[in-house]
Design a protein around this motif. Sequence first.
Motif, short mmCIF file in Angstrom:
data_model
loop_
_atom_site.label_atom_id
_atom_site.label_comp_id
_atom_site.label_asym_id
_atom_site.label_seq_id
_atom_site.Cartn_x
_atom_site.Cartn_y
_atom_site.Cartn_z
N ARG A 106 36.77 53.74 67.31
CA ARG A 106 37.59 52.99 67.31
C ARG A 106 38.94 54.30 67.29
N GLN A 107 39.73 53.85 68.05
CA GLN A 107 40.90 55.29 68.28
C GLN A 107 41.30 55.68 66.65
N GLU A 108 42.10 55.21 65.97
CA GLU A 108 42.94 55.51 65.06
C GLU A 108 43.80 55.99 65.58
N ASP A 109 43.98 57.44 64.58
CA ASP A 109 45.14 58.27 65.13
C ASP A 109 44.88 59.47 65.54
N ARG A 110 43.94 59.62 67.21
CA ARG A 110 43.09 59.77 68.20
C ARG A 110 44.35 59.42 68.90
N THR A 111 44.69 61.06 69.79
CA THR A 111 45.52 60.33 71.56
C THR A 111 44.61 59.91 71.87
N VAL A 112 45.15 58.93 73.14
CA VAL A 112 44.24 58.22 73.88
C VAL A 112 43.08 59.38 74.84
N ALA A 113 44.01 60.06 75.12
CA ALA A 113 43.00 61.03 75.14
C ALA A 113 41.27 62.00 74.80
N GLU A 114 41.92 61.81 73.70
CA GLU A 114 41.07 62.07 72.14
C GLU A 114 39.43 61.42 72.63
N TYR A 115 40.77 59.96 72.44
CA TYR A 115 39.62 58.70 72.34
C TYR A 115 38.84 59.21 73.44
N GLU A 116 38.78 58.72 74.47
CA GLU A 116 38.69 58.38 76.36
C GLU A 116 37.25 59.50 76.14
N ARG A 117 37.68 60.76 75.57
CA ARG A 117 36.83 61.74 75.62
C ARG A 117 35.31 60.94 74.80
N GLU A 118 35.82 60.90 73.38
CA GLU A 118 34.39 60.46 72.57
C GLU A 118 34.30 59.41 73.11
N PHE A 119 35.25 58.23 74.08
CA PHE A 119 34.26 57.06 74.36
C PHE A 119 33.20 57.52 75.12
N GLU A 134 34.10 46.41 84.19
CA GLU A 134 34.62 45.73 83.82
C GLU A 134 34.11 45.63 82.17
N ASP A 135 33.08 45.96 82.10
CA ASP A 135 31.85 45.38 80.74
C ASP A 135 33.18 47.05 80.10
N LYS A 136 33.18 47.60 80.62
CA LYS A 136 33.62 49.18 79.83
C LYS A 136 34.26 49.38 79.29
N ALA A 137 35.48 48.53 80.19
CA ALA A 137 36.61 48.39 80.14
C ALA A 137 37.66 47.83 78.65
N ARG A 138 36.09 46.40 78.69
CA ARG A 138 36.59 45.70 78.18
C ARG A 138 36.25 46.56 75.93
N ILE A 139 35.08 46.87 75.85
CA ILE A 139 34.78 47.50 74.86
C ILE A 139 35.81 48.83 74.71
N PHE A 140 35.91 49.81 75.66
CA PHE A 140 36.86 50.76 75.05
C PHE A 140 37.60 49.55 74.87
N GLU A 141 38.88 48.19 75.30
CA GLU A 141 39.81 48.56 75.03
C GLU A 141 39.91 47.47 72.92
N ARG A 142 39.00 47.68 72.94
CA ARG A 142 38.53 46.86 72.14
C ARG A 142 38.66 47.98 70.65
N GLY A 143 38.32 49.32 70.74
CA GLY A 143 38.88 50.49 70.16
C GLY A 143 40.18 50.83 70.24
N LEU A 144 41.29 50.32 70.96
CA LEU A 144 42.60 50.59 70.88
C LEU A 144 42.94 50.08 69.37
#
Length: 175
Positions: A106-119, A134-144
């Motif tokens: 989950r993104q939680e208190d991270r910036t989008v860039a930090e979350y994307e790096r961890e993802f 597209e599946d990759k995009a959905r998994i990423f979205e769910r963690g926002l």
Amino acid sequence: MDRLNEFKRCNPQIFEGKKVDHWIVEKWLMHMEKLFHDTFMKERDRVWLATHHLDGKAYRWWLDIRDNPNTDLSAISWKRFKELLMAKYFPESVKRKMEQDLHGLRQEDRTVAEYEREFSRHLHCVPFVVRDDEDKARIFERGLRPSIFRLVQSSNLHTYRDVVNRVLIVESGAV
């Protein structure tokens, strides 16, 4: 022997196989592949050179493979060597745990860039988790974060890059 001495001049890292997690193994393999590329090393020499840079537990692991009478050393390509090494130091149980971690990220208190790096870091280790972009995009979205997720999900974007770009715009407040 000249090839080995030439390769050693590049100061290849030694892999010892102690206190190892999969990141260390991957880093060592990437380092070796970079040196192979930079020195124009032929495929047939890669396993031979790499095994000269194993020590401790990792070298013992290699000796067990090498000295096994059922092992056909000529059949162990660089690709197969990497598979064997990863199977030893990155077992299925760890992959399953990382898959769960990716889906629970989950993104939680991270910036989008930090979350994307961890993802991306998690995904690199378990690429089989996603069926397509597209599946990759959905998994990423769910963690926002929910506030960002609501704004992005309604856009119905189909590629991971489009989702990341949109999320960065939303985060900057440009929407």
